[in-house]
Design a protein around this motif. Structure first.
Motif, PDB file in Angstrom:
ATOM      1  N   GLY A 148      -4.013 -13.344 -15.429  1.00  8.93           N
ATOM      2  CA  GLY A 148      -3.118 -12.737 -14.452  1.00  8.93           C
ATOM      3  C   GLY A 148      -3.866 -11.870 -13.465  1.00  8.93           C
TER       4      GLY A 148
ATOM      5  N   GLY B 179      -2.211  -6.400 -10.134  1.00 12.60           N
ATOM      6  CA  GLY B 179      -2.926  -5.126 -10.131  1.00 12.60           C
ATOM      7  C   GLY B 179      -3.545  -4.800 -11.469  1.00 12.60           C
ATOM      8  N   ALA B 180      -2.788  -5.000 -12.538  1.00 12.71           N
ATOM      9  CA  ALA B 180      -3.308  -4.657 -13.863  1.00 12.71           C
ATOM     10  C   ALA B 180      -4.500  -5.527 -14.239  1.00 12.71           C
ATOM     11  CB  ALA B 180      -2.193  -4.796 -14.907  1.00 12.71           C
ATOM     12  N   GLY B 181      -4.338  -6.825 -14.025  1.00 14.40           N
ATOM     13  CA  GLY B 181      -5.404  -7.747 -14.396  1.00 14.40           C
ATOM     14  C   GLY B 181      -6.662  -7.531 -13.572  1.00 14.40           C
TER      15      GLY B 181
ATOM     16  N   LEU C 136      -7.998 -15.589 -14.793  1.00 14.17           N
ATOM     17  CA  LEU C 136      -7.199 -16.798 -14.616  1.00 14.17           C
ATOM     18  C   LEU C 136      -5.868 -16.422 -13.975  1.00 14.17           C
ATOM     19  CD1 LEU C 136      -7.682 -18.552 -18.083  1.00 14.17           C
ATOM     20  CD2 LEU C 136      -9.026 -18.844 -15.996  1.00 14.17           C
ATOM     21  N   GLU C 137      -5.486 -17.133 -12.952  1.00 14.90           N
ATOM     22  CA  GLU C 137      -4.214 -16.869 -12.271  1.00 14.90           C
ATOM     23  C   GLU C 137      -3.458 -18.186 -12.139  1.00 14.90           C
ATOM     24  OE1 GLU C 137      -2.291 -14.280 -11.127  1.00 14.90           O
ATOM     25  OE2 GLU C 137      -0.973 -15.949 -10.623  1.00 14.90           O
TER      26      GLU C 137
ATOM     27  N   GLU D 159      -0.764 -18.761 -10.217  1.00 11.99           N
ATOM     28  CA  GLU D 159      -0.270 -19.046  -8.867  1.00 11.99           C
ATOM     29  C   GLU D 159      -1.430 -19.416  -7.953  1.00 11.99           C
ATOM     30  OE1 GLU D 159       2.828 -19.201  -8.153  1.00 11.99           O
ATOM     31  OE2 GLU D 159       3.719 -18.212  -9.900  1.00 11.99           O
TER      32      GLU D 159
ATOM     33  N   GLY E 247      -2.387 -11.624  -6.705  1.00  7.05           N
ATOM     34  CA  GLY E 247      -1.639 -10.445  -6.252  1.00  7.05           C
ATOM     35  C   GLY E 247      -0.376 -10.176  -7.029  1.00  7.05           C
ATOM     36  N   GLY E 248       0.316 -11.217  -7.434  1.00  6.00           N
ATOM     37  CA  GLY E 248       1.532 -11.033  -8.226  1.00  6.00           C
ATOM     38  C   GLY E 248       2.516 -10.084  -7.556  1.00  6.00           C
ATOM     39  N   ASN E 249       3.257  -9.358  -8.374  1.00  5.53           N
ATOM     40  CA  ASN E 249       4.211  -8.374  -7.839  1.00  5.53           C
ATOM     41  C   ASN E 249       3.499  -7.214  -7.172  1.00  5.53           C
ATOM     42  OD1 ASN E 249       6.919  -9.328  -8.519  1.00  5.53           O
ATOM     43  ND2 ASN E 249       6.170  -9.215 -10.627  1.00  5.53           N
ATOM     44  N   THR E 250       2.246  -7.004  -7.542  1.00  5.14           N
ATOM     45  CA  THR E 250       1.480  -5.907  -6.932  1.00  5.14           C
ATOM     46  C   THR E 250       1.398  -6.091  -5.419  1.00  5.14           C
ATOM     47  OG1 THR E 250       0.198  -5.785  -8.977  1.00  5.14           O
ATOM     48  CG2 THR E 250      -0.692  -4.644  -7.062  1.00  5.14           C
TER      49      THR E 250
ATOM     50  N   ARG F 182       3.666  -7.217  -3.598  1.00  5.47           N
ATOM     51  CA  ARG F 182       4.959  -6.886  -2.996  1.00  5.47           C
ATOM     52  C   ARG F 182       5.249  -5.392  -3.033  1.00  5.47           C
ATOM     53  NH1 ARG F 182       9.387 -10.896  -4.302  1.00  5.47           N
ATOM     54  NH2 ARG F 182       8.423 -12.922  -4.068  1.00  5.47           N
ATOM     55  N   ALA F 183       4.494  -4.670  -3.812  1.00  5.17           N
ATOM     56  CA  ALA F 183       4.798  -3.255  -4.026  1.00  5.17           C
ATOM     57  C   ALA F 183       4.722  -2.471  -2.724  1.00  5.17           C
ATOM     58  CB  ALA F 183       3.826  -2.660  -5.045  1.00  5.17           C
ATOM     59  N   SER F 184       5.493  -1.391  -2.692  1.00  5.92           N
ATOM     60  CA  SER F 184       5.534  -0.563  -1.480  1.00  5.92           C
ATOM     61  C   SER F 184       4.264   0.255  -1.310  1.00  5.92           C
ATOM     62  CB  SER F 184       6.726   0.392  -1.556  1.00  5.92           C
ATOM     63  OG  SER F 184       7.881  -0.313  -1.935  1.00  5.92           O
ATOM     64  N   GLY F 185       3.500   0.396  -2.361  1.00  6.24           N
ATOM     65  CA  GLY F 185       2.239   1.130  -2.253  1.00  6.24           C
ATOM     66  C   GLY F 185       2.322   2.578  -2.699  1.00  6.24           C
ATOM     67  N   LEU F 186       3.460   2.961  -3.257  1.00  5.79           N
ATOM     68  CA  LEU F 186       3.572   4.337  -3.770  1.00  5.79           C
ATOM     69  C   LEU F 186       2.854   4.427  -5.103  1.00  5.79           C
ATOM     70  CD1 LEU F 186       7.351   4.888  -2.993  1.00  5.79           C
ATOM     71  CD2 LEU F 186       5.393   5.661  -1.644  1.00  5.79           C
TER      72      LEU F 186
HETATM   73  C1  LIG Z   1       9.410  -4.981  -4.026  1.00  4.73           C
HETATM   74  C2  LIG Z   1       8.623  -4.181  -5.036  1.00  4.73           C
HETATM   75  C3  LIG Z   1       8.151  -2.933  -4.688  1.00  4.73           C
HETATM   76  C4  LIG Z   1       7.434  -2.167  -5.618  1.00  4.73           C
HETATM   77  N1  LIG Z   1       6.920  -0.967  -5.232  1.00  4.73           N
HETATM   78  C5  LIG Z   1       6.185  -0.233  -6.096  1.00  4.73           C
HETATM   79  C6  LIG Z   1       5.569   0.985  -5.693  1.00  4.73           C
HETATM   80  O1  LIG Z   1       5.684   1.415  -4.559  1.00  4.73           O
HETATM   81  N2  LIG Z   1       4.839   1.669  -6.606  1.00  4.73           N
HETATM   82  C7  LIG Z   1       4.660   1.212  -7.880  1.00  4.73           C
HETATM   83  O2  LIG Z   1       3.965   1.882  -8.669  1.00  4.73           O
HETATM   84  N3  LIG Z   1       5.215   0.041  -8.296  1.00  4.73           N
HETATM   85  C8  LIG Z   1       5.968  -0.686  -7.446  1.00  4.73           C
HETATM   86  N4  LIG Z   1       6.501  -1.875  -7.839  1.00  4.73           N
HETATM   87  C9  LIG Z   1       6.229  -2.323  -9.201  1.00  4.73           C
HETATM   88  C10 LIG Z   1       4.801  -2.887  -9.251  1.00  4.73           C
HETATM   89  O3  LIG Z   1       4.637  -3.814  -8.199  1.00  4.73           O
HETATM   90  C11 LIG Z   1       4.559  -3.562 -10.607  1.00  4.73           C
HETATM   91  O4  LIG Z   1       4.855  -2.662 -11.650  1.00  4.73           O
HETATM   92  C12 LIG Z   1       3.103  -3.982 -10.709  1.00  4.73           C
HETATM   93  O5  LIG Z   1       2.718  -4.738  -9.574  1.00  4.73           O
HETATM   94  C13 LIG Z   1       2.878  -4.786 -11.978  1.00  4.73           C
HETATM   95  O6  LIG Z   1       1.512  -5.158 -11.973  1.00  4.73           O
HETATM   96  P1  LIG Z   1       1.017  -6.233 -12.978  1.00  4.73           P
HETATM   97  O7  LIG Z   1      -0.433  -6.501 -12.692  1.00  4.73           O
HETATM   98  O8  LIG Z   1       1.404  -5.822 -14.356  1.00  4.73           O
HETATM   99  O9  LIG Z   1       1.882  -7.536 -12.674  1.00  4.73           O
HETATM  100  P2  LIG Z   1       1.792  -8.503 -11.406  1.00  4.73           P
HETATM  101  O10 LIG Z   1       1.294  -7.815 -10.188  1.00  4.73           O
HETATM  102  O11 LIG Z   1       3.104  -9.200 -11.297  1.00  4.73           O
HETATM  103  O12 LIG Z   1       0.672  -9.551 -11.839  1.00  4.73           O
HETATM  104  C14 LIG Z   1       0.871 -10.469 -12.898  1.00  4.73           C
HETATM  105  C15 LIG Z   1       0.064 -11.703 -12.523  1.00  4.73           C
HETATM  106  O13 LIG Z   1      -0.071 -12.526 -13.679  1.00  4.73           O
HETATM  107  C16 LIG Z   1       0.128 -13.875 -13.291  1.00  4.73           C
HETATM  108  N5  LIG Z   1       0.501 -14.607 -14.489  1.00  4.73           N
HETATM  109  C17 LIG Z   1       1.619 -14.461 -15.243  1.00  4.73           C
HETATM  110  N6  LIG Z   1       1.580 -15.316 -16.275  1.00  4.73           N
HETATM  111  C18 LIG Z   1       0.407 -15.991 -16.191  1.00  4.73           C
HETATM  112  C19 LIG Z   1      -0.192 -17.015 -16.984  1.00  4.73           C
HETATM  113  N7  LIG Z   1       0.407 -17.499 -18.086  1.00  4.73           N
HETATM  114  N8  LIG Z   1      -1.393 -17.485 -16.598  1.00  4.73           N
HETATM  115  C20 LIG Z   1      -2.000 -16.999 -15.478  1.00  4.73           C
HETATM  116  N9  LIG Z   1      -1.475 -16.031 -14.690  1.00  4.73           N
HETATM  117  C21 LIG Z   1      -0.283 -15.550 -15.052  1.00  4.73           C
HETATM  118  C22 LIG Z   1       1.217 -13.774 -12.238  1.00  4.73           C
HETATM  119  O14 LIG Z   1       1.272 -14.942 -11.446  1.00  4.73           O
HETATM  120  C23 LIG Z   1       0.770 -12.552 -11.455  1.00  4.73           C
HETATM  121  O15 LIG Z   1      -0.144 -12.864 -10.428  1.00  4.73           O
HETATM  122  C24 LIG Z   1       7.214  -2.664  -6.933  1.00  4.73           C
HETATM  123  C25 LIG Z   1       7.687  -3.939  -7.273  1.00  4.73           C
HETATM  124  C26 LIG Z   1       8.368  -4.698  -6.334  1.00  4.73           C
HETATM  125  C27 LIG Z   1       8.838  -6.082  -6.737  1.00  4.73           C
END
Ligand SMILES: Cc1cc2nc3c(=O)[nH]c(=O)nc-3n(C[C@H](O)[C@H](O)[C@H](O)COP(=O)(O)OP(=O)(O)OC[C@H]3O[C@@H](n4cnc5c(N)ncnc54)[C@H](O)[C@@H]3O)c2cc1C
Length: 143
Positions: free
Chosen positions: A39, A42-44, A61-62, A64, A68-71, A73-77
């Motif tokens: 993934g 941001g976390a990965g 490994l990604e 998509e 970038g995932g949901n990260t 889309r985040a507003s950046g706060l």
């Molecule tokens: C519109 C919006 C605005 C937001 N604004 C804020 C903000 O301002 N501040 C804040 O702190 N948080 C905000 N958030 C929340 C924040 O974006 C998420 O909490 C954060 O991005 C999660 O990060 P992540 O790395 O855990 O997941 P993600 O960024 O979603 O990354 C997960 C990745 O793993 C991949 N993946 C999943 N399963 C698999 C698999 N089996 N094999 C390979 N790849 C896989 C996905 O495709 C994705 O790319 C917002 C969310 C949204 C939707």
């Protein structure tokens, strides 16, 4: 933020093998890394960079087409108690309050130890990101 190379998603022994569909040919992939991250959000990506900083070989490994995932889309706060920025704005904050608010917004279902660590690591994480060139606007929310 420092993540030991053996503590984060310890590298899985490869080869990975999988079968695509019923009766399809098997694909074998032979590669060994210290850390395998699944993934590229941001976390990965943070885990991958932190592991690489520790000298680990890393593979991300990604699923998509784009990372970038949901990260993305985040507003950046970025929530953190930051006296250096908040002080001049007259905002009183603390790691303890950040943790308390996080527990509250989780309806008390969060793990308190994880939340405390989350709040403690927030500011160091901002500094870590800024050290890599990420710039945050100075806006502050007090809610
Ligand atoms: C519109 C919006 C605005 C937001 N604004 C804020 C903000 O301002 N501040 C804040 O702190 N948080 C905000 N958030 C929340 C924040 O974006 C998420 O909490 C954060 O991005 C999660 O990060 P992540 O790395 O855990 O997941 P993600 O960024 O979603 O990354 C997960 C990745 O793993 C991949 N993946 C999943 N399963 C698999 C698999 N089996 N094999 C390979 N790849 C896989 C996905 O495709 C994705 O790319 C917002 C969310 C949204 C939707």
């Amino acid at each position: 933020m420092t993540i030991g190379r053996r503590t984060v998603l310890r590298g899985l022994a490869l080869p990975l093998a999988w079968t695509v569909g019923m009766g399809a040919a098997r694909a074998f992939w032979r590669r060994e890394v210290d850390v395998l991250v699944v993934g590229a959000g941001g976390a990965g990506l943070a885990a991958a960079v932190a592991a690489a900083e520790e000298g680990a070989s890393v593979l991300v490994l990604e699923k998509e087409e784009a990372i970038g995932g949901n990260t993305l889309r985040a507003s950046g706060l970025f929530n953190a108690a930051d006296p250096e920025r908040q002080g001049p704005m007259g905002v009183e904050d603390s790691v303890a309050w950040h943790a308390e608010q996080t527990l509250e917004s989780g309806g008390g279902r969060n793990d308190p130890d994880v939340v405390r660590r989350f709040a403690e690591e927030a500011l160091p994480t901002i500094h870590w990101l800024e050290g890599m060139g990420i710039r945050f606007l100075p806006e502050t929310q007090t809610t």
